[in-house]
Structures are given as C-alpha cells and as structure tokens.
Design a protein around this motif. Structure first.
Motif, PDB file in Angstrom:
ATOM      1  N   ASN A 213      19.631   2.124  -7.185  1.00 47.31           N
ATOM      2  CA  ASN A 213      18.631   3.051  -6.650  1.00 47.31           C
ATOM      3  C   ASN A 213      17.273   2.355  -6.611  1.00 47.31           C
ATOM      4  OD1 ASN A 213      20.377   5.397  -6.429  1.00 47.31           O
ATOM      5  ND2 ASN A 213      20.371   5.421  -8.665  1.00 47.31           N
ATOM      6  N   HIS A 214      16.503   2.653  -5.594  1.00 48.34           N
ATOM      7  CA  HIS A 214      15.199   2.019  -5.420  1.00 48.34           C
ATOM      8  C   HIS A 214      14.128   2.856  -6.102  1.00 48.34           C
ATOM      9  CE1 HIS A 214      17.185  -0.577  -2.546  1.00 48.34           C
ATOM     10  NE2 HIS A 214      17.648   0.503  -1.930  1.00 48.34           N
ATOM     11  N   PHE A 215      13.344   2.222  -6.949  1.00 48.93           N
ATOM     12  CA  PHE A 215      12.359   2.966  -7.730  1.00 48.93           C
ATOM     13  C   PHE A 215      11.161   2.069  -7.999  1.00 48.93           C
ATOM     14  CE2 PHE A 215      10.483   5.112 -11.373  1.00 48.93           C
ATOM     15  CZ  PHE A 215      10.655   6.448 -11.053  1.00 48.93           C
ATOM     16  N   GLY A 216       9.977   2.688  -8.016  1.00 47.51           N
ATOM     17  CA  GLY A 216       8.771   1.905  -8.269  1.00 47.51           C
ATOM     18  C   GLY A 216       7.763   2.673  -9.095  1.00 47.51           C
ATOM     19  N   LEU A 217       6.738   1.950  -9.521  1.00 45.33           N
ATOM     20  CA  LEU A 217       5.563   2.541 -10.154  1.00 45.33           C
ATOM     21  C   LEU A 217       4.364   2.230  -9.280  1.00 45.33           C
ATOM     22  CD1 LEU A 217       6.095   1.445 -13.880  1.00 45.33           C
ATOM     23  CD2 LEU A 217       6.520   3.709 -12.897  1.00 45.33           C
ATOM     24  N   GLY A 218       3.425   3.161  -9.216  1.00 45.97           N
ATOM     25  CA  GLY A 218       2.241   2.907  -8.418  1.00 45.97           C
ATOM     26  C   GLY A 218       1.093   3.828  -8.778  1.00 45.97           C
ATOM     27  N   TYR A 219      -0.116   3.346  -8.566  1.00 44.13           N
ATOM     28  CA  TYR A 219      -1.315   4.158  -8.759  1.00 44.13           C
ATOM     29  C   TYR A 219      -1.639   4.887  -7.464  1.00 44.13           C
ATOM     30  CZ  TYR A 219      -2.391   2.091 -13.290  1.00 44.13           C
ATOM     31  OH  TYR A 219      -2.353   1.716 -14.615  1.00 44.13           O
ATOM     32  N   ILE A 220      -1.927   6.187  -7.605  1.00 50.32           N
ATOM     33  CA  ILE A 220      -2.261   7.021  -6.460  1.00 50.32           C
ATOM     34  C   ILE A 220      -3.546   7.780  -6.774  1.00 50.32           C
ATOM     35  CG2 ILE A 220      -1.526   9.004  -5.049  1.00 50.32           C
ATOM     36  CD1 ILE A 220       1.359   8.150  -5.587  1.00 50.32           C
ATOM     37  N   ARG A 221      -4.445   7.864  -5.811  1.00 53.45           N
ATOM     38  CA  ARG A 221      -5.702   8.589  -6.007  1.00 53.45           C
ATOM     39  C   ARG A 221      -5.421  10.023  -6.430  1.00 53.45           C
ATOM     40  NH1 ARG A 221      -7.947   6.421  -1.052  1.00 53.45           N
ATOM     41  NH2 ARG A 221      -7.962   8.567  -0.229  1.00 53.45           N
ATOM     42  N   THR A 222      -6.127  10.497  -7.425  1.00 50.27           N
ATOM     43  CA  THR A 222      -5.875  11.806  -8.005  1.00 50.27           C
ATOM     44  C   THR A 222      -5.975  12.924  -6.974  1.00 50.27           C
ATOM     45  OG1 THR A 222      -6.730  11.038 -10.132  1.00 50.27           O
ATOM     46  CG2 THR A 222      -6.630  13.414  -9.801  1.00 50.27           C
ATOM     47  N   LYS A 223      -6.950  12.850  -6.120  1.00 55.36           N
ATOM     48  CA  LYS A 223      -7.160  13.916  -5.142  1.00 55.36           C
ATOM     49  C   LYS A 223      -6.174  13.861  -3.985  1.00 55.36           C
ATOM     50  CE  LYS A 223     -12.088  14.582  -6.106  1.00 55.36           C
ATOM     51  NZ  LYS A 223     -13.469  14.568  -5.562  1.00 55.36           N
ATOM     52  N   ALA A 224      -5.432  12.749  -3.887  1.00 59.18           N
ATOM     53  CA  ALA A 224      -4.518  12.604  -2.753  1.00 59.18           C
ATOM     54  C   ALA A 224      -3.186  13.300  -2.978  1.00 59.18           C
ATOM     55  CB  ALA A 224      -4.292  11.123  -2.460  1.00 59.18           C
TER      56      ALA A 224
ATOM     57  N   PRO B 156       0.815  -1.211   0.000  1.00 60.36           N
ATOM     58  CA  PRO B 156       0.000   0.000   0.000  1.00 60.36           C
ATOM     59  C   PRO B 156       0.854   1.269   0.000  1.00 60.36           C
ATOM     60  CG  PRO B 156      -0.809  -1.559   1.634  1.00 60.36           C
ATOM     61  CD  PRO B 156       0.508  -2.085   1.157  1.00 60.36           C
ATOM     62  N   ILE B 157       0.354   2.306  -0.670  1.00 63.84           N
ATOM     63  CA  ILE B 157       0.971   3.629  -0.668  1.00 63.84           C
ATOM     64  C   ILE B 157       0.151   4.508   0.277  1.00 63.84           C
ATOM     65  CG2 ILE B 157       1.560   5.646  -2.060  1.00 63.84           C
ATOM     66  CD1 ILE B 157       1.721   3.751  -4.483  1.00 63.84           C
ATOM     67  N   LEU B 158       0.843   5.191   1.188  1.00 65.45           N
ATOM     68  CA  LEU B 158       0.166   5.985   2.212  1.00 65.45           C
ATOM     69  C   LEU B 158       0.602   7.448   2.144  1.00 65.45           C
ATOM     70  CD1 LEU B 158       0.834   3.582   5.243  1.00 65.45           C
ATOM     71  CD2 LEU B 158      -1.145   3.564   3.732  1.00 65.45           C
ATOM     72  N   ILE B 159      -0.328   8.334   2.376  1.00 67.24           N
ATOM     73  CA  ILE B 159      -0.044   9.751   2.610  1.00 67.24           C
ATOM     74  C   ILE B 159      -0.743  10.140   3.908  1.00 67.24           C
ATOM     75  CG2 ILE B 159      -0.401  12.122   1.810  1.00 67.24           C
ATOM     76  CD1 ILE B 159      -0.198  11.162  -1.033  1.00 67.24           C
ATOM     77  N   ASP B 160       0.057  10.618   4.866  1.00 71.43           N
ATOM     78  CA  ASP B 160      -0.487  10.947   6.191  1.00 71.43           C
ATOM     79  C   ASP B 160      -1.234   9.770   6.791  1.00 71.43           C
ATOM     80  OD1 ASP B 160       0.542  13.526   5.973  1.00 71.43           O
ATOM     81  OD2 ASP B 160      -1.283  14.282   5.015  1.00 71.43           O
ATOM     82  N   ASP B 161      -0.648   8.596   6.647  1.00 68.92           N
ATOM     83  CA  ASP B 161      -1.165   7.340   7.216  1.00 68.92           C
ATOM     84  C   ASP B 161      -2.491   6.884   6.609  1.00 68.92           C
ATOM     85  OD1 ASP B 161       0.997   7.063   8.986  1.00 68.92           O
ATOM     86  OD2 ASP B 161       0.042   8.411  10.432  1.00 68.92           O
ATOM     87  N   VAL B 162      -2.883   7.506   5.505  1.00 67.69           N
ATOM     88  CA  VAL B 162      -4.106   7.101   4.806  1.00 67.69           C
ATOM     89  C   VAL B 162      -3.713   6.396   3.505  1.00 67.69           C
ATOM     90  CG1 VAL B 162      -6.226   7.888   3.687  1.00 67.69           C
ATOM     91  CG2 VAL B 162      -5.423   8.997   5.793  1.00 67.69           C
ATOM     92  N   LYS B 163      -4.287   5.219   3.256  1.00 69.51           N
ATOM     93  CA  LYS B 163      -3.977   4.490   2.028  1.00 69.51           C
ATOM     94  C   LYS B 163      -4.547   5.237   0.819  1.00 69.51           C
ATOM     95  CE  LYS B 163      -4.566   0.131  -0.454  1.00 69.51           C
ATOM     96  NZ  LYS B 163      -5.161  -1.229  -0.458  1.00 69.51           N
ATOM     97  N   VAL B 164      -3.666   5.526  -0.131  1.00 68.54           N
ATOM     98  CA  VAL B 164      -4.091   6.267  -1.330  1.00 68.54           C
ATOM     99  C   VAL B 164      -3.786   5.510  -2.620  1.00 68.54           C
ATOM    100  CG1 VAL B 164      -3.870   8.520  -0.215  1.00 68.54           C
ATOM    101  CG2 VAL B 164      -1.896   7.519  -1.416  1.00 68.54           C
ATOM    102  N   GLY B 165      -3.222   4.316  -2.513  1.00 68.75           N
ATOM    103  CA  GLY B 165      -2.907   3.550  -3.718  1.00 68.75           C
ATOM    104  C   GLY B 165      -2.055   2.346  -3.386  1.00 68.75           C
ATOM    105  N   LYS B 166      -1.422   1.769  -4.431  1.00 71.83           N
ATOM    106  CA  LYS B 166      -0.528   0.635  -4.199  1.00 71.83           C
ATOM    107  C   LYS B 166       0.586   0.605  -5.231  1.00 71.83           C
ATOM    108  CE  LYS B 166      -2.752  -3.089  -6.849  1.00 71.83           C
ATOM    109  NZ  LYS B 166      -3.273  -4.467  -6.779  1.00 71.83           N
ATOM    110  N   LEU B 167       1.701   0.014  -4.815  1.00 73.03           N
ATOM    111  CA  LEU B 167       2.858  -0.141  -5.689  1.00 73.03           C
ATOM    112  C   LEU B 167       2.605  -1.296  -6.662  1.00 73.03           C
ATOM    113  CD1 LEU B 167       5.735   1.281  -5.658  1.00 73.03           C
ATOM    114  CD2 LEU B 167       6.564  -0.918  -4.817  1.00 73.03           C
ATOM    115  N   THR B 168       2.892  -1.065  -7.938  1.00 73.96           N
ATOM    116  CA  THR B 168       2.654  -2.096  -8.953  1.00 73.96           C
ATOM    117  C   THR B 168       3.930  -2.718  -9.496  1.00 73.96           C
ATOM    118  OG1 THR B 168       2.509  -0.334 -10.613  1.00 73.96           O
ATOM    119  CG2 THR B 168       0.427  -1.154  -9.680  1.00 73.96           C
TER     120      THR B 168
END
Length: 352
Positions: A314-325, A294-306
C-alpha cells in the motif's frame, strides 16, 4: 563484539548496508512480510545499536537536560523516562529523543544521524560551574527493541513481569539468561513493546535468546516502513529547521509550565496565539510518490511530502499541510497522484 552479532544475524538471512555514519546495519532479513506481520500479531526484534546513546551525569544532570529540551525532565525519578525534543533557540526541531532517568545518570537515545551534532550542541551549553558530564557511549552498548503484542511473552520466562503494567519510559535493571541489562517500556513506535540497553559484550547471546524465544528479526527497511505508517517523524525528513514540535505533532513531549528552556518562548507564543501554521499528517496514496513532491488541494500548493513507503503493497506517506488548507479526510493531490489525509497514531494534533 558487534561483528559476532552480525555474523549471527547473517546466519539468519540478514543483508547489510553501510550508513553515511559509517555503521553497517541489517537492512533486511529477507522476511519483510513476516516481520511486519509479527509486529501486529506476534513479536519482532529490531537492532537499534546504530542509534546514538548519550550519557549525562553529574549533580546538575536533571536541570541541564530540563533546560535543553522540551519535556519537564526535572519531574522524573529514577526508573522513569519520557520522549523529549531538542530544538533550536527559535524552536526548530533537531531530534526526537528518549530519556531514561537512572540513579546516577540520564541515558538519552537519539537518532543515528544526530548523535555527533547533539554531542557538540549540548556541550556548548555546559558552563564552567555546571556539574555535568556528557559522554557518547554508543559504541559500548547495544540497543534492541521488541515490537508487537506478544513482546511480554518473550520476557515472561525470565520473570520480567513488573514492567507490563507500567507507563511508557518506565525501566529497570533485569537479568536475562545470566546477563544483566536495562529494559524500558516502549518500542520506539506506536506498537507495544520494550527497548533493551545492554553491554555490547552480551549482545550476541541476548539476540540469540530472544529470537529463540520467538522474536522475528526485523531489518531497517521494515523499521522505516513502520515508522512512516506510525507517523514517527525522523531527522532530515519531518524534523528539520523548517518545522517546530507543535507542527510535527509532538505535543506529548512538550511542557508549557516548566519555565525557561531553549526554544520555550517561541513554543509558548505559538500555543498561546494559535500560531501552528502547518501540521504533519499521514497521506494514503494511490501510487508511488517521491519525497519532496508538492501537496495540492484544488490545484493550490498547501505543503509537501516528507516520507513515503509501500512496504506492505500500500502506498503511504507523511507530509506537512497548511493548517487552514485542510486536515483529516481532505482529498489531496501529491504531484499527479490522488491521496487522502489521515491520522497517524504516533502524532497528536490538538484543536489549536
């Protein structure tokens, strides 16, 4: 003939891995760091022969693919090409493909794990009156991609200079070392380069000529690393029936004025009413993370790493994040790992 190519690749240091599809591919040439550098400062060569290659022929071929995918295929002429997306009736993503228009057919390069599914899916939409023939020609052809700023220099000795100033997807029939093949502008990633489609009978000789000309062999492990860094979405990761092409950042593959096609109603509605609820971004990470975290902003789940990679340390990822977040520059946590949202060059997210 492909086993002969693999023998040559083995002599160059290739180690092999068998995919779920049954194909054996070079996973690494033992030169991963050199290959990554070559894509930035020189030229590398990647064997994409395990990708699917479909051929659509018949008088209705342009109309057929136009109606079954997201780009405006009917507008393209022989010698041109484009990326397009196959979607479900509700605009969920099946695959990102490259279509090359020839004088008598359309060649469609699809992801390795989508070939059989797309053959069956497309066949469902061929009706008795349609003048369309669909073939899987994967086993008859090899596909190589050149990646890097010096890709043209490898081709210059063969007089192949016409394509250098042409747009993505442009392609032509050429001769290299006495053998005829098709070469198209585009490496499959954001990196400059070309993709070659050739008869498997000449695959070994062409691979040898190009590597002797300076192309550094690149295995699947490096390709996957580069794919994630570039942001190219892949089936079963970023392209699933949980997402649509607008969320996946594939706006360059979409036509909003071409009329009816599969998934068109949903895509038009999402665009018209600003309905893109999540977006695919790059995420710069401080440590390794597993896909699906899960991807979190301010301890709220806003998406997930794909997807995740650390091929260059270097560590790098792709993930979907809620537009409003949040979007670019947002500070996130992926599980317990700190990260920052960044743009990736392959994707495009208009302000919608």
């Amino acid at each position: 003939m492909i086993s002969e190519l693999q023998n040559l690749q083995a002599s160059m240091g290739a180690g092999f891995e068998t995919l779920n599809t049954g194909e054996t591919i070079p996973i690494s040439f033992g030169n991963d760091a050199e290959a990554i550098t070559a894509t930035k400062q020189g030229v590398a060569i990647y064997d994409r022969s395990h990708w699917g290659l479909l051929k659509i022929s018949g008088a209705d071929r342009l109309r057929f693919l136009h109606n079954q995918s997201t780009n405006s295929i009917e507008n393209f002429k022989p010698g041109e090409g484009c990326d397009t997306v196959f979607v479900t009736s509700t605009a969920r993503t099946l695959d990102l493909a490259t279509a090359l228009i020839t004088e008598d057919a359309i060649l469609v390069l699809v992801s390795p794990n989508r070939r059989q599914q797309l053959m069956q899916w497309l066949d469902r939409y061929i009706f008795p009156m349609d003048q369309v023939q669909l073939q899987d020609i994967t086993k008859d052809y090899a596909v190589f991609s050149l990646l890097g700023p010096n890709s043209s220099q490898v081709l210059n000795p063969f007089g192949i200079m016409d394509l250098q100033q042409k747009s993505y997807g442009s392609h032509q029939w050429v001769e290299i070392a006495g053998s005829n093949l098709r070469i198209a502008v585009g490496s499959g990633l954001d990196t400059s380069g070309y993709t070659l489609i050739l008869d498997r009978a000449i695959a070994t000789s062409i691979w040898q000529v190009l590597t002797q000309g300076g192309a550094v062999p690149l295995g699947e492990r490096v390709w996957e690393h580069l794919r994630v860094l570039a942001g190219r979405p892949a089936p079963d990761a970023e392209l699933t029936e949980d997402y649509n092409p607008l969320e996946a950042g594939l706006w360059q593959t979409l036509s909003f004025d071409k009329g009816c096609y599969i998934g068109q109603e949903t895509i038009t509605r999402l665009n018209t009413y600003k309905g893109v609820k999540q977006k695919l971004w790059g995420i710069r990470l401080n440590a390794p993370v597993s896909e699906g975290t899960p991807i979190l902003i301010d301890d709220v789940k806003v998406g997930k790493l794909t997807s995740y990679t650390n091929g260059d340390g270097n560590h790098f990822g792709l993930g979907y994040i809620r537009t409003k977040a949040g979007g670019v520059s947002s500070k996130v946590k992926v599980g317990e790992v700190d990260g920052e949202v960044v743009d990736v060059p392959f994707l495009n997210h208009p302000l919608v």
